[in-house]
Design an enzyme around this catalytic site. Sequence first.
Site, short mmCIF file in Angstrom:
data_model
loop_
_atom_site.label_atom_id
_atom_site.label_comp_id
_atom_site.label_asym_id
_atom_site.label_seq_id
_atom_site.Cartn_x
_atom_site.Cartn_y
_atom_site.Cartn_z
N CYS A 189 0.84 -1.20 0.00
CA CYS A 189 0.00 0.00 0.00
C CYS A 189 0.88 1.25 0.00
CB CYS A 189 -0.92 -0.01 1.21
SG CYS A 189 -1.87 1.52 1.41
N ASP A 196 0.11 -6.15 -0.49
CA ASP A 196 -0.96 -6.43 -1.45
C ASP A 196 -0.51 -7.61 -2.30
OD1 ASP A 196 -2.59 -4.23 -0.69
OD2 ASP A 196 -1.37 -2.88 -1.92
#
Length: 282
Positions: A189, A196
């Site tokens: 992120c 992620d």
Amino acid sequence: MSNTPEQSQLGKASSYADQYDASLLFPIPRQPKRDEIGVTGRPVFLGADLWTAFEVSWLNPKGKPQVAIAHFTIPAESTHIVESKSFKLYLNSFNNSRFESHDEVKARLRTDVSAAIWHGGPVMASAGVKLLLPEQFDAEPVHELDGLNLDRLDIECTRYQPAPELLSANTLEAPVTETLVSHLLKSNCLVTGQPDWGSVQISYSGHQIDQAGLLQYIVSFRNHNEFHEQCVERIFMDIWTRCKPTQLTVYARYTRRGGLDINPWRTSAPGALPPNVRTARQ
């Protein structure tokens, strides 16, 4: 003044509104990150961001809770993305609000999200919204991305920030058309640094891309901080610039966080959207 990721609710303690509030949506302009990858005019790609929201609920006129899964299609030509935590806060604001029907909820979602992705400008292309009700849940498939799996290659990886110089294509052989897949995509992120996880599918026509270098390049995103949509556009532009295919499509499916998954799709040629079918990890 443009919204920046740092101004959003990411990484901050948040109170959850349980009454409908469209103002919770936090748009972030696409262009600053596109400037970084050399997209300063009309992009060479088309596409969309396919969102799935697994935590959608509201009250019917009698106060009885209703639940649904929502699919959103956000056109890549929109001027803004919606920061994902704000999207979750917005969806939760429906929880204790009464609506006449699921059609009213769907219309409200389309209107609000469409306004957010154009952030005050004219809505040139509305967001697509599809609500799946519980009787439709059992028909939702799970399927992995089709293509030749790059992860079979026994490679050494030493780069963990995007390294486009790892990309190359064989210009001495006849052009090919192929689809390649990897499950080793990971980025972080942009604001919180949280991981992620994703799978990526790369379809192209042109000189054959060196598969080992492509896999090392995908792995090189491992410690990179950028939103999903921005990572996919960076991958697209790096391959487009370095390998010079005649056609290119990049599609990533990221695992969900907070009941949302984001799946950006970018392509050099007009075509049908890929099916919004979740993978096993999603």
